[in-house]
Design a protein around this motif. Structure first.
Motif, mmCIF file in Angstrom:
data_model
loop_
_atom_site.group_PDB
_atom_site.id
_atom_site.type_symbol
_atom_site.label_atom_id
_atom_site.label_comp_id
_atom_site.label_asym_id
_atom_site.label_seq_id
_atom_site.Cartn_x
_atom_site.Cartn_y
_atom_site.Cartn_z
ATOM 1 N N LEU A 134 6.152 9.170 -1.754
ATOM 2 C CA LEU A 134 6.688 7.811 -1.630
ATOM 3 C C LEU A 134 6.900 7.198 -3.019
ATOM 4 O O LEU A 134 7.894 6.531 -3.280
ATOM 5 C CB LEU A 134 5.731 6.929 -0.811
ATOM 6 C CG LEU A 134 5.619 7.278 0.677
ATOM 7 C CD1 LEU A 134 4.457 6.521 1.317
ATOM 8 C CD2 LEU A 134 6.927 6.959 1.412
ATOM 9 N N ALA A 135 5.933 7.441 -3.900
ATOM 10 C CA ALA A 135 6.017 6.873 -5.256
ATOM 11 C C ALA A 135 7.265 7.374 -5.966
ATOM 12 O O ALA A 135 7.953 6.609 -6.653
ATOM 13 C CB ALA A 135 4.764 7.241 -6.045
ATOM 14 N N GLU A 136 7.561 8.662 -5.762
ATOM 15 C CA GLU A 136 8.733 9.218 -6.433
ATOM 16 C C GLU A 136 10.022 8.633 -5.840
ATOM 17 O O GLU A 136 10.912 8.196 -6.561
ATOM 18 C CB GLU A 136 8.715 10.741 -6.310
ATOM 19 C CG GLU A 136 9.771 11.361 -7.208
ATOM 20 C CD GLU A 136 9.783 12.878 -7.153
ATOM 21 O OE1 GLU A 136 8.745 13.475 -6.803
ATOM 22 O OE2 GLU A 136 10.850 13.434 -7.452
ATOM 23 N N GLN A 137 10.045 8.596 -4.515
ATOM 24 C CA GLN A 137 11.233 8.087 -3.836
ATOM 25 C C GLN A 137 11.502 6.618 -4.177
ATOM 26 O O GLN A 137 12.649 6.209 -4.327
ATOM 27 C CB GLN A 137 11.034 8.252 -2.318
ATOM 28 C CG GLN A 137 12.261 7.892 -1.505
ATOM 29 C CD GLN A 137 11.985 8.029 -0.004
ATOM 30 O OE1 GLN A 137 10.973 8.611 0.419
ATOM 31 N NE2 GLN A 137 12.884 7.495 0.803
ATOM 32 N N TYR A 138 10.437 5.823 -4.311
ATOM 33 C CA TYR A 138 10.603 4.372 -4.498
ATOM 34 C C TYR A 138 10.282 3.899 -5.918
ATOM 35 O O TYR A 138 10.183 2.707 -6.170
ATOM 36 C CB TYR A 138 9.745 3.618 -3.476
ATOM 37 C CG TYR A 138 10.241 3.804 -2.051
ATOM 38 C CD1 TYR A 138 11.278 3.024 -1.547
ATOM 39 C CD2 TYR A 138 9.689 4.776 -1.221
ATOM 40 C CE1 TYR A 138 11.745 3.205 -0.250
ATOM 41 C CE2 TYR A 138 10.149 4.968 0.074
ATOM 42 C CZ TYR A 138 11.179 4.176 0.555
ATOM 43 O OH TYR A 138 11.645 4.358 1.834
ATOM 44 N N HIS A 139 10.106 4.836 -6.841
ATOM 45 C CA HIS A 139 9.895 4.498 -8.263
ATOM 46 C C HIS A 139 8.668 3.612 -8.485
ATOM 47 O O HIS A 139 8.749 2.567 -9.125
ATOM 48 C CB HIS A 139 11.139 3.814 -8.842
ATOM 49 C CG HIS A 139 12.404 4.522 -8.525
ATOM 50 N ND1 HIS A 139 12.773 5.689 -9.147
ATOM 51 C CD2 HIS A 139 13.377 4.262 -7.612
ATOM 52 C CE1 HIS A 139 13.914 6.112 -8.646
ATOM 53 N NE2 HIS A 139 14.304 5.274 -7.700
ATOM 54 N N LEU A 140 7.541 4.037 -7.938
ATOM 55 C CA LEU A 140 6.308 3.269 -8.104
ATOM 56 C C LEU A 140 5.341 4.013 -9.016
ATOM 57 O O LEU A 140 5.259 5.241 -8.967
ATOM 58 C CB LEU A 140 5.617 3.055 -6.752
ATOM 59 C CG LEU A 140 6.446 2.530 -5.585
ATOM 60 C CD1 LEU A 140 5.557 2.331 -4.361
ATOM 61 C CD2 LEU A 140 7.125 1.221 -5.963
ATOM 62 N N ALA A 141 4.606 3.274 -9.818
ATOM 63 C CA ALA A 141 3.513 3.874 -10.590
ATOM 64 C C ALA A 141 2.299 3.957 -9.669
ATOM 65 O O ALA A 141 2.019 3.019 -8.921
ATOM 66 C CB ALA A 141 3.192 3.010 -11.804
ATOM 67 N N VAL A 142 1.605 5.078 -9.722
ATOM 68 C CA VAL A 142 0.410 5.251 -8.891
ATOM 69 C C VAL A 142 -0.835 5.300 -9.770
ATOM 70 O O VAL A 142 -0.993 6.198 -10.597
ATOM 71 C CB VAL A 142 0.499 6.534 -8.040
ATOM 72 C CG1 VAL A 142 -0.777 6.724 -7.228
ATOM 73 C CG2 VAL A 142 1.707 6.467 -7.122
ATOM 74 N N ILE A 143 -1.688 4.310 -9.583
ATOM 75 C CA ILE A 143 -2.964 4.262 -10.292
ATOM 76 C C ILE A 143 -4.028 4.602 -9.261
ATOM 77 O O ILE A 143 -4.248 3.858 -8.308
ATOM 78 C CB ILE A 143 -3.202 2.859 -10.895
ATOM 79 C CG1 ILE A 143 -2.076 2.517 -11.861
ATOM 80 C CG2 ILE A 143 -4.568 2.802 -11.573
ATOM 81 C CD1 ILE A 143 -1.910 1.028 -12.094
ATOM 82 N N GLU A 144 -4.639 5.759 -9.446
ATOM 83 C CA GLU A 144 -5.606 6.250 -8.462
ATOM 84 C C GLU A 144 -6.967 5.641 -8.780
ATOM 85 O O GLU A 144 -7.529 5.907 -9.837
ATOM 86 C CB GLU A 144 -5.662 7.765 -8.631
ATOM 87 C CG GLU A 144 -5.717 8.568 -7.385
ATOM 88 C CD GLU A 144 -5.773 10.053 -7.741
ATOM 89 O OE1 GLU A 144 -4.957 10.516 -8.593
ATOM 90 O OE2 GLU A 144 -6.623 10.743 -7.178
ATOM 91 N N GLU B 108 1.078 5.989 6.133
ATOM 92 C CA GLU B 108 2.229 5.798 7.026
ATOM 93 C C GLU B 108 2.644 4.329 7.077
ATOM 94 O O GLU B 108 3.831 4.008 7.178
ATOM 95 C CB GLU B 108 1.919 6.321 8.432
ATOM 96 C CG GLU B 108 1.776 7.845 8.499
ATOM 97 C CD GLU B 108 2.862 8.572 7.706
ATOM 98 O OE1 GLU B 108 4.050 8.213 7.822
ATOM 99 O OE2 GLU B 108 2.513 9.500 6.945
ATOM 100 N N GLN B 109 1.667 3.448 7.003
ATOM 101 C CA GLN B 109 2.007 2.021 6.983
ATOM 102 C C GLN B 109 2.703 1.648 5.670
ATOM 103 O O GLN B 109 3.642 0.840 5.663
ATOM 104 C CB GLN B 109 0.734 1.177 7.175
ATOM 105 C CG GLN B 109 1.020 -0.276 7.528
ATOM 106 C CD GLN B 109 -0.266 -1.075 7.641
ATOM 107 O OE1 GLN B 109 -1.115 -1.034 6.747
ATOM 108 N NE2 GLN B 109 -0.407 -1.823 8.731
ATOM 109 N N VAL B 110 2.280 2.271 4.575
ATOM 110 C CA VAL B 110 2.947 2.059 3.289
ATOM 111 C C VAL B 110 4.393 2.549 3.388
ATOM 112 O O VAL B 110 5.335 1.860 2.955
ATOM 113 C CB VAL B 110 2.195 2.797 2.145
ATOM 114 C CG1 VAL B 110 2.988 2.737 0.845
ATOM 115 C CG2 VAL B 110 0.802 2.202 1.952
ATOM 116 N N ALA B 111 4.566 3.734 4.002
ATOM 117 C CA ALA B 111 5.913 4.310 4.145
ATOM 118 C C ALA B 111 6.811 3.379 4.964
ATOM 119 O O ALA B 111 7.970 3.139 4.597
ATOM 120 C CB ALA B 111 5.817 5.685 4.812
ATOM 121 N N ALA B 112 6.276 2.862 6.076
ATOM 122 C CA ALA B 112 7.068 1.989 6.947
ATOM 123 C C ALA B 112 7.469 0.710 6.210
ATOM 124 O O ALA B 112 8.606 0.237 6.329
ATOM 125 C CB ALA B 112 6.261 1.652 8.202
#
Ligand SMILES: *Cc1c(COP(=O)(O)O)cnc(C)c1O
Length: 391
Positions: A160-170, A113-117
């Motif tokens: 969030l990654a899709e909405q903001y075009h971020l690559a996600v490295i788990e 949620e903090q990432v989203a904000a």
């Protein structure tokens, strides 16, 4: 009273480790090529239900390869939790990119949620990218970490990654064997929800190759490119043609021999981790000043590291408990000093990290190795129950 040292976690070589390593030595395939490497990769890919996996020198190398592959470059921003082992953040610096530090949720994983904000209020879209308004820098990627084997909220983070075009490295270096227990990734292995996932086989991880790591992804082409980068980006083995520059990050056949044998033991190790966690929970139930923390992911967790937490954050009390255990020949340690407070990283942006600060003042890790005997576990519990928190 029994006084032998009880370590936090030690490797457990009870299977085919010596047999396979000897085989590698006997065949003289000990370096960065050999059948054990591809067998280890294939077995892991099959276990995690992904088409491809790339074995490399360490989890840190795996993270670095992913950042490079996803085009994270100088001045880009990468969203990371402050509560993680420093390797997660060091890899960002290897690309001359900059970390932005986030707090954790109730289970010590990045606060989605903090990432989203942050993305909503402090960034803006620009030509298909996300730009941090204050600095004008591009937010390129995020590295959620499944801390101690608990799970991040991958549903929320992937949205969030899709909405903001971020690559996600788990960063799944601590969660091998874990399976998501809810949401749209339910039933899938940790490390396979992001665009790429990274495993580690360091000495205290659930399985070890001495040192080593692996990159997994449902995108086979991504893994192939990462493997190419890990082998000095060699296009032709005879004429040594290189169309890109790469790294000497490939796992050796010796390490992979160890890894293959360890992977055969993984289900057994998971069972021991789960059983010992349940035993601790039962035996420590009457403790007044502290308790074993639950895993939010429940039975889906690999139960890698056990966290014992004081009722309230109190650094002095925590340190007294650590010294007391140490004096009773029991290895225990605080969780990592938060990364946003570390000297090399203090200059970077950090959100309000009050949950992480509280966990830091409350939590210690207690012996959790798969070699832990019942008598040792009893000794740890006895010691914890006998500790006088206010003396
Ligand atoms: C172990 C670990 C790594 C790095 O793995 P190495 O194989 O030691 O390089 C990265 N992130 C986290 C959270 C880890 O625990």
């Amino acid at each position: 009273m029994e006084t032998r040292w009880i370590p936090l976690s030690t490797p457990n070589f009870r299977g085919n480790e010596k047999k396979y390593v000897n085989e590698a030595v006997d065949t003289e395939w000990v370096s960065t090529a050999g059948a054990f490497i591809s067998r280890f990769e294939e077995q892991m890919a099959s276990r995690l239900s992904v088409p491809q996996a790339c074995a490399c020198q360490s989890g840190t190398a795996g993270l670095h390869l992913c950042l490079r592959h996803f085009g994270v470059t100088a001045g880009d921003l990468v969203l990371v939790p402050t509560l993680t082992f420093i390797a997660t953040v060091n890899a960002v610096l290897y690309q001359s990119a900059e970390p932005v530090f986030f707090d954790c949720d109730d289970h010590m994983c990045i606060d989605a949620e903090q990432v989203a904000a942050y993305l909503e209020h402090e960034c803006r879209p620009e030509n298909g990218r996300t730009v941090e308004i204050a600095s004008g820098k591009t937010v390129k990627a995020m590295i959620p970490v499944h801390v101690f084997g608990d799970h991040c909220d991958m549903d929320r983070l992937m949205d969030l990654a899709e909405q903001y075009h971020l690559a996600v490295i788990e960063d799944a270096t601590e969660s091998l064997g874990g399976v998501f227990s809810r949401g749209r990734y339910k039933g899938l292995s940790t490390g396979t929800a992001g665009h790429a996932g990274v495993l580690s086989f360091n000495g205290n991880k659930i399985i070890t190759t001495g040192g080593g790591g692996m990159v997994v992804s449902s995108d086979a082409a991504a893994v192939e490119h990462i493997r190419y980068l890990s082998q000095q980006a060699k296009d032709d083995a005879v004429y040594f043609v290189h169309e890109e520059w790469g790294y000497n990050y490939r796992m050796t056949n010796l390490q992979a021999a160890l890894g293959l044998a360890q992977l055969e033991e993984l289900d057994g190790f998971l069972e021991i981790k789960r059983r010992n966690y349940a035993l601790y929970q039962e035996k420590l139930a009457g403790c007044g000043y502290g308790a074993l923390l639950p895993f939010g992911s429940g039975e889906g967790s690999n139960h890698w590291f056990y966290s014992f937490a004081l009722r309230e954050a109190d650094g002095a009390k925590r340190d007294r408990l650590l010294r007391y255990l140490n004096n009773r020949q029991i290895q225990a340690r605080p969780i990592w000093k938060l990364n946003h407070t570390q000297t090399p990283f203090r200059k970077y942006r950090a959100m309000d990290c009050k949950n992480a600060e509280e966990f830091y003042g409350r939590v210690i890790n207690i012996p959790c190795g798969t070699n832990l005997t019942g008598a040792q576990l009893d000794r740890v519990c006895e010691a914890l129950l006998e500790f006088a928190p206010d003396s």
